[in-house]
Scaffold this motif. Structure first.
Motif, PDB file in Angstrom:
ATOM      1  N   VAL A  11      -4.972  -6.019  -1.214  1.00  0.00           N
ATOM      2  CA  VAL A  11      -5.302  -5.016  -2.234  1.00  0.00           C
ATOM      3  C   VAL A  11      -6.628  -4.353  -1.872  1.00  0.00           C
ATOM      4  O   VAL A  11      -7.438  -4.932  -1.153  1.00  0.00           O
ATOM      5  N   GLN A  12      -6.845  -3.141  -2.378  1.00  0.00           N
ATOM      6  CA  GLN A  12      -8.078  -2.427  -2.094  1.00  0.00           C
ATOM      7  C   GLN A  12      -9.265  -2.966  -2.884  1.00  0.00           C
ATOM      8  O   GLN A  12     -10.394  -2.908  -2.421  1.00  0.00           O
ATOM      9  N   ASP A  13      -9.028  -3.471  -4.088  1.00  0.00           N
ATOM     10  CA  ASP A  13     -10.104  -3.916  -4.974  1.00  0.00           C
ATOM     11  C   ASP A  13      -9.680  -5.215  -5.644  1.00  0.00           C
ATOM     12  O   ASP A  13      -8.820  -5.215  -6.528  1.00  0.00           O
ATOM     13  N   LEU A  14     -10.273  -6.320  -5.224  1.00  0.00           N
ATOM     14  CA  LEU A  14      -9.874  -7.632  -5.716  1.00  0.00           C
ATOM     15  C   LEU A  14     -10.079  -7.774  -7.216  1.00  0.00           C
ATOM     16  O   LEU A  14      -9.204  -8.287  -7.915  1.00  0.00           O
ATOM     17  N   ASP A  15     -11.212  -7.317  -7.725  1.00  0.00           N
ATOM     18  CA  ASP A  15     -11.484  -7.473  -9.154  1.00  0.00           C
ATOM     19  C   ASP A  15     -10.477  -6.716 -10.010  1.00  0.00           C
ATOM     20  O   ASP A  15      -9.987  -7.234 -11.008  1.00  0.00           O
ATOM     21  N   LYS A  16     -10.150  -5.489  -9.604  1.00  0.00           N
ATOM     22  CA  LYS A  16      -9.144  -4.714 -10.345  1.00  0.00           C
ATOM     23  C   LYS A  16      -7.770  -5.373 -10.254  1.00  0.00           C
ATOM     24  O   LYS A  16      -7.011  -5.383 -11.226  1.00  0.00           O
ATOM     25  N   GLU A  72      -1.685 -15.003  -3.765  1.00  0.00           N
ATOM     26  CA  GLU A  72      -3.029 -14.985  -3.209  1.00  0.00           C
ATOM     27  C   GLU A  72      -3.357 -13.535  -2.886  1.00  0.00           C
ATOM     28  O   GLU A  72      -2.646 -12.884  -2.126  1.00  0.00           O
ATOM     29  N   LEU A  73      -4.401 -13.025  -3.511  1.00  0.00           N
ATOM     30  CA  LEU A  73      -4.814 -11.645  -3.312  1.00  0.00           C
ATOM     31  C   LEU A  73      -5.956 -11.611  -2.306  1.00  0.00           C
ATOM     32  O   LEU A  73      -6.873 -12.427  -2.373  1.00  0.00           O
ATOM     33  N   PHE A  74      -5.895 -10.650  -1.374  1.00  0.00           N
ATOM     34  CA  PHE A  74      -6.910 -10.483  -0.340  1.00  0.00           C
ATOM     35  C   PHE A  74      -7.499  -9.083  -0.419  1.00  0.00           C
ATOM     36  O   PHE A  74      -6.750  -8.098  -0.453  1.00  0.00           O
ATOM     37  N   GLU A  75      -8.798  -8.990  -0.416  1.00  0.00           N
ATOM     38  CA  GLU A  75      -9.503  -7.712  -0.266  1.00  0.00           C
ATOM     39  C   GLU A  75     -10.206  -7.759   1.083  1.00  0.00           C
ATOM     40  O   GLU A  75     -11.226  -8.432   1.251  1.00  0.00           O
ATOM     41  N   PHE A  76      -9.636  -7.065   2.062  1.00  0.00           N
ATOM     42  CA  PHE A  76     -10.251  -7.005   3.391  1.00  0.00           C
ATOM     43  C   PHE A  76     -11.323  -5.924   3.364  1.00  0.00           C
ATOM     44  O   PHE A  76     -11.033  -4.764   3.095  1.00  0.00           O
ATOM     45  N   GLN A  77     -12.567  -6.325   3.611  1.00  0.00           N
ATOM     46  CA  GLN A  77     -13.705  -5.416   3.498  1.00  0.00           C
ATOM     47  C   GLN A  77     -14.188  -4.891   4.851  1.00  0.00           C
ATOM     48  O   GLN A  77     -14.652  -3.769   4.942  1.00  0.00           O
ATOM     49  N   GLN A  78     -14.125  -5.733   5.875  1.00  0.00           N
ATOM     50  CA  GLN A  78     -14.560  -5.316   7.205  1.00  0.00           C
ATOM     51  C   GLN A  78     -13.685  -6.017   8.230  1.00  0.00           C
ATOM     52  O   GLN A  78     -13.817  -7.240   8.376  1.00  0.00           O
ATOM     53  N   PRO A  79     -12.770  -5.342   8.907  1.00  0.00           N
ATOM     54  CA  PRO A  79     -12.484  -3.932   8.707  1.00  0.00           C
ATOM     55  C   PRO A  79     -11.891  -3.681   7.322  1.00  0.00           C
ATOM     56  O   PRO A  79     -11.280  -4.558   6.722  1.00  0.00           O
ATOM     57  N   ALA A  80     -12.085  -2.465   6.855  1.00  0.00           N
ATOM     58  CA  ALA A  80     -11.667  -2.081   5.507  1.00  0.00           C
ATOM     59  C   ALA A  80     -10.150  -2.117   5.372  1.00  0.00           C
ATOM     60  O   ALA A  80      -9.417  -1.960   6.348  1.00  0.00           O
ATOM     61  N   PHE A  81      -9.710  -2.309   4.147  1.00  0.00           N
ATOM     62  CA  PHE A  81      -8.291  -2.270   3.800  1.00  0.00           C
ATOM     63  C   PHE A  81      -7.684  -0.973   4.314  1.00  0.00           C
ATOM     64  O   PHE A  81      -8.249   0.094   4.151  1.00  0.00           O
ATOM     65  N   SER A  82      -6.533  -1.064   4.927  1.00  0.00           N
ATOM     66  CA  SER A  82      -5.837   0.118   5.421  1.00  0.00           C
ATOM     67  C   SER A  82      -4.714   0.477   4.470  1.00  0.00           C
ATOM     68  O   SER A  82      -3.905  -0.382   4.113  1.00  0.00           O
ATOM     69  N   LYS A  83      -4.668   1.736   4.067  1.00  0.00           N
ATOM     70  CA  LYS A  83      -3.586   2.184   3.186  1.00  0.00           C
ATOM     71  C   LYS A  83      -2.319   2.489   3.969  1.00  0.00           C
ATOM     72  O   LYS A  83      -1.293   2.818   3.397  1.00  0.00           O
ATOM     73  N   GLU A  84      -2.396   2.387   5.293  1.00  0.00           N
ATOM     74  CA  GLU A  84      -1.209   2.630   6.106  1.00  0.00           C
ATOM     75  C   GLU A  84      -0.191   1.544   5.822  1.00  0.00           C
ATOM     76  O   GLU A  84      -0.493   0.362   5.853  1.00  0.00           O
ATOM     77  N   LYS A  85       1.024   1.963   5.540  1.00  0.00           N
ATOM     78  CA  LYS A  85       2.085   1.009   5.253  1.00  0.00           C
ATOM     79  C   LYS A  85       2.894   0.768   6.522  1.00  0.00           C
ATOM     80  O   LYS A  85       3.059   1.676   7.330  1.00  0.00           O
TER      81      LYS A  85
END
Length: 156
Positions: A11-16, A72-85
């Motif tokens: 996910v792009q934002d773990l808290d959300k 299990e939710l992951f927020e990849f920060q570096q490298p940043a989350f990729s929106k490419e599917k």
């Protein structure tokens, strides 16, 4: 025989995402959130072994459903989350959840920023066996079932 214990979602934002899965499906936090920083952990960390050495920073949390299966939710920060599917229908492309009230669940998905991807289908005429595809605000497809898989497909 094996049993599914959890599914991992990026996910792009773990808290959300935590907030969304708690409000929409009543998942609870089992463990975390945890933070990983490669500089602090060093090159022989479990995260590098599991996720690959390119991961420098990430956060994750384990959420639990009422059935005992987790996400299990992951927020990849570096490298940043990729929106490419990935290519359509390649590899894992959805999870399925059994819900108490499928219509109410669709409404909560939409109310909290997700959307309904398909019509609701009755797959066994004369029985309350319904399914629908929805999507969370982070692009993950969530199929909703009115009954468990064995009941929906076991007697077909």
């Amino acid at each position: 025989m094996a049993a599914i214990t959890h599914v991992g979602l990026a996910v792009q934002d773990l808290d959300k995402a935590i907030d969304w899965y708690r409000k929409v499906f009543n998942f609870r936090i089992l463990a975390g959130p945890f933070e990983f920083d490669a500089e602090a952990e060093g090159p022989s960390s479990m995260t590098h072994d599991l996720q690959g050495p390119e991961i420098q920073k990430m956060r994750n949390v384990h959420l639990m459903s009422s059935s005992g299966v987790g996400i299990e939710l992951f927020e990849f920060q570096q490298p940043a989350f990729s929106k490419e599917k990935p290519a359509h229908h390649a590899g894992f492309f959805h999870i399925a959840l059994v819900v108490d009230d499928i219509i109410e669940s669709i409404e909560r998905v939409v109310q909290h920023g997700g959307h309904q991807r398909s019509k609701m289908w009755n797959i066994n005429k004369g029985k309350p066996h319904y399914l629908v595809y929805t999507e969370d605000p982070f692009g993950n497809i969530i199929e909703l079932y009115s009954r468990n898989t064995s009941e929906m497909y076991g007697n077909r």
